[in-house]
Design a protein around this motif. Structure first.
Motif, PDB file in Angstrom:
ATOM      1  N   LYS A 161      11.062 -10.682  -9.269  1.00  0.00           N
ATOM      2  CA  LYS A 161      12.447 -11.077  -9.526  1.00  0.00           C
ATOM      3  C   LYS A 161      13.372 -10.950  -8.317  1.00  0.00           C
ATOM      4  N   GLU A 162      13.064 -10.025  -7.417  1.00  0.00           N
ATOM      5  CA  GLU A 162      13.954  -9.781  -6.272  1.00  0.00           C
ATOM      6  C   GLU A 162      13.875 -10.857  -5.196  1.00  0.00           C
ATOM      7  N   ARG A 163      12.836 -11.641  -5.200  1.00  0.00           N
ATOM      8  CA  ARG A 163      12.584 -12.737  -4.264  1.00  0.00           C
ATOM      9  C   ARG A 163      12.273 -12.304  -2.839  1.00  0.00           C
ATOM     10  N   LYS A 164      12.980 -11.303  -2.290  1.00  0.00           N
ATOM     11  CA  LYS A 164      12.761 -10.855  -0.914  1.00  0.00           C
ATOM     12  C   LYS A 164      12.419  -9.375  -0.902  1.00  0.00           C
ATOM     13  N   ILE A 165      11.684  -8.988   0.134  1.00  0.00           N
ATOM     14  CA  ILE A 165      11.430  -7.571   0.382  1.00  0.00           C
ATOM     15  C   ILE A 165      12.485  -7.113   1.373  1.00  0.00           C
ATOM     16  N   ARG A 166      13.380  -6.257   0.928  1.00  0.00           N
ATOM     17  CA  ARG A 166      14.480  -5.799   1.770  1.00  0.00           C
ATOM     18  C   ARG A 166      14.303  -4.359   2.255  1.00  0.00           C
ATOM     19  N   SER A 167      13.370  -3.643   1.639  1.00  0.00           N
ATOM     20  CA  SER A 167      13.197  -2.220   1.978  1.00  0.00           C
ATOM     21  C   SER A 167      11.786  -1.774   1.610  1.00  0.00           C
ATOM     22  N   PRO A 168      11.374  -0.635   2.122  1.00  0.00           N
ATOM     23  CA  PRO A 168      10.080  -0.093   1.704  1.00  0.00           C
ATOM     24  C   PRO A 168      10.008   0.116   0.184  1.00  0.00           C
ATOM     25  N   HIS A 169      11.118   0.489  -0.423  1.00  0.00           N
ATOM     26  CA  HIS A 169      11.122   0.693  -1.879  1.00  0.00           C
ATOM     27  C   HIS A 169      10.823  -0.612  -2.621  1.00  0.00           C
TER      28      HIS A 169
ATOM     29  N   LEU B 206       2.440   1.539   3.348  1.00  0.00           N
ATOM     30  CA  LEU B 206       2.905   2.443   2.301  1.00  0.00           C
ATOM     31  C   LEU B 206       1.751   3.207   1.687  1.00  0.00           C
ATOM     32  N   ILE B 207       1.983   4.468   1.408  1.00  0.00           N
ATOM     33  CA  ILE B 207       1.057   5.269   0.616  1.00  0.00           C
ATOM     34  C   ILE B 207       1.700   5.402  -0.758  1.00  0.00           C
ATOM     35  N   ILE B 208       0.997   4.903  -1.756  1.00  0.00           N
ATOM     36  CA  ILE B 208       1.562   4.758  -3.094  1.00  0.00           C
ATOM     37  C   ILE B 208       1.026   5.829  -4.026  1.00  0.00           C
ATOM     38  N   CYS B 209       1.932   6.523  -4.671  1.00  0.00           N
ATOM     39  CA  CYS B 209       1.579   7.506  -5.687  1.00  0.00           C
ATOM     40  C   CYS B 209       2.274   7.125  -6.995  1.00  0.00           C
ATOM     41  N   THR B 210       2.048   7.898  -8.028  1.00  0.00           N
ATOM     42  CA  THR B 210       2.566   7.554  -9.349  1.00  0.00           C
ATOM     43  C   THR B 210       4.080   7.359  -9.357  1.00  0.00           C
ATOM     44  N   ASP B 211       4.810   8.334  -8.861  1.00  0.00           N
ATOM     45  CA  ASP B 211       6.273   8.267  -8.902  1.00  0.00           C
ATOM     46  C   ASP B 211       6.928   8.354  -7.529  1.00  0.00           C
ATOM     47  N   SER B 212       6.136   8.220  -6.483  1.00  0.00           N
ATOM     48  CA  SER B 212       6.690   8.320  -5.141  1.00  0.00           C
ATOM     49  C   SER B 212       5.838   7.529  -4.162  1.00  0.00           C
ATOM     50  N   PHE B 213       6.324   7.429  -2.942  1.00  0.00           N
ATOM     51  CA  PHE B 213       5.572   6.751  -1.887  1.00  0.00           C
ATOM     52  C   PHE B 213       6.017   7.298  -0.538  1.00  0.00           C
ATOM     53  N   THR B 214       5.203   7.023   0.467  1.00  0.00           N
ATOM     54  CA  THR B 214       5.559   7.344   1.844  1.00  0.00           C
ATOM     55  C   THR B 214       5.473   6.072   2.660  1.00  0.00           C
ATOM     56  N   SER B 215       6.498   5.810   3.453  1.00  0.00           N
ATOM     57  CA  SER B 215       6.530   4.680   4.368  1.00  0.00           C
ATOM     58  C   SER B 215       6.156   5.180   5.750  1.00  0.00           C
ATOM     59  N   LEU B 216       5.045   4.654   6.299  1.00  0.00           N
ATOM     60  CA  LEU B 216       4.657   5.062   7.637  1.00  0.00           C
ATOM     61  C   LEU B 216       5.630   4.535   8.690  1.00  0.00           C
ATOM     62  N   LYS B 217       6.370   3.488   8.355  1.00  0.00           N
ATOM     63  CA  LYS B 217       7.412   3.001   9.288  1.00  0.00           C
ATOM     64  C   LYS B 217       8.536   4.052   9.361  1.00  0.00           C
ATOM     65  N   GLU B 218       8.950   4.532   8.202  1.00  0.00           N
ATOM     66  CA  GLU B 218      10.014   5.547   8.172  1.00  0.00           C
ATOM     67  C   GLU B 218       9.565   6.842   8.848  1.00  0.00           C
TER      68      GLU B 218
ATOM     69  N   ILE C  63      -0.824  12.647  -3.841  1.00  0.00           N
ATOM     70  CA  ILE C  63      -0.150  13.309  -2.718  1.00  0.00           C
ATOM     71  C   ILE C  63       0.095  12.231  -1.668  1.00  0.00           C
ATOM     72  N   ALA C  64       1.367  11.982  -1.359  1.00  0.00           N
ATOM     73  CA  ALA C  64       1.738  10.851  -0.505  1.00  0.00           C
ATOM     74  C   ALA C  64       1.704  11.153   0.992  1.00  0.00           C
ATOM     75  N   THR C  65       1.104  12.244   1.384  1.00  0.00           N
ATOM     76  CA  THR C  65       1.019  12.607   2.801  1.00  0.00           C
ATOM     77  C   THR C  65      -0.020  11.738   3.500  1.00  0.00           C
ATOM     78  N   PRO C  66       0.338  11.090   4.633  1.00  0.00           N
ATOM     79  CA  PRO C  66      -0.646  10.260   5.342  1.00  0.00           C
ATOM     80  C   PRO C  66      -1.736  11.108   5.994  1.00  0.00           C
ATOM     81  N   SER C  67      -2.963  10.624   5.884  1.00  0.00           N
ATOM     82  CA  SER C  67      -4.095  11.293   6.530  1.00  0.00           C
ATOM     83  C   SER C  67      -4.219  10.771   7.962  1.00  0.00           C
TER      84      SER C  67
END
Length: 158
Positions: free
Chosen positions: A33-41, A142-154, A113-117
């Motif tokens: 529905k958002e049409r564009k990706i504007r953020s890691p979220h 992105l590392i995707i977990c149930t209710d959270s994520f980690t952006s390697l760019k961030e 656990i959203a910590t990058p290896s």
């Protein structure tokens, strides 16, 4: 005495070369529905919906056009409970075939656990370098977990 030269083709040494056509095959579609990706979220939301609730690592590539609109999404590898071996050629194949300007990759951590290896960081570097050669920007991993994520760019890795 001169030796005769045989000009008849040697059938046994011939190699058959296949004539092929390479294209993407659409399996199904997903409404975004958002049409564009504007953020890691935004990318997390789309990838989380696509992956769903799986018990093994799934590595996903999200292909984007020049306006950061998703053109296709694909699972490029399904790993074991805690590992996924990813090759740049598999990740970039759908990006090339869909004429993508950029990609965002992501994978889930079944451990939640959203910590990058170190392997996550290494594959990010390899994808960034391979994409640079092909003219396809890696925007994030992105590392995707149930209710959270980690952006390697961030985190400064992209």
């Amino acid at each position: 005495m001169k030796q005769a030269i045989d000009f008849t083709p040697n059938i046994r040494s011939a190699k058959r070369v296949q004539i092929v056509q390479v294209k993407l095959v659409r399996e199904k579609s997903l409404l975004y529905k958002e049409r564009k990706i504007r953020s890691p979220h935004d990318a997390y939301t789309l990838m989380k919906e696509f992956i769903g609730d799986v018990d093994r690592e799934h590595f996903v590539v999200l292909c984007l056009d020049t306006k950061n609109q998703p053109t296709c999404i694909q699972v490029v590898h399904i790993g074991s409970l805690n590992a996924s071996i990813v090759h740049p050629r598999e990740v970039l194949k759908s990006a090339l075939l869909s004429n993508s300007a950029s990609i965002i990759v992501g994978h889930n951590h079944p451990s939640d656990i959203a910590t990058p290896s170190p392997e996550d960081i290494e594959v990010t570097e390899r994808l960034k370098d391979a994409g640079k050669i092909l003219g396809i920007d890696l925007l994030d991993h992105l590392i995707i977990c149930t209710d959270s994520f980690t952006s390697l760019k961030e985190k400064g890795y992209v």
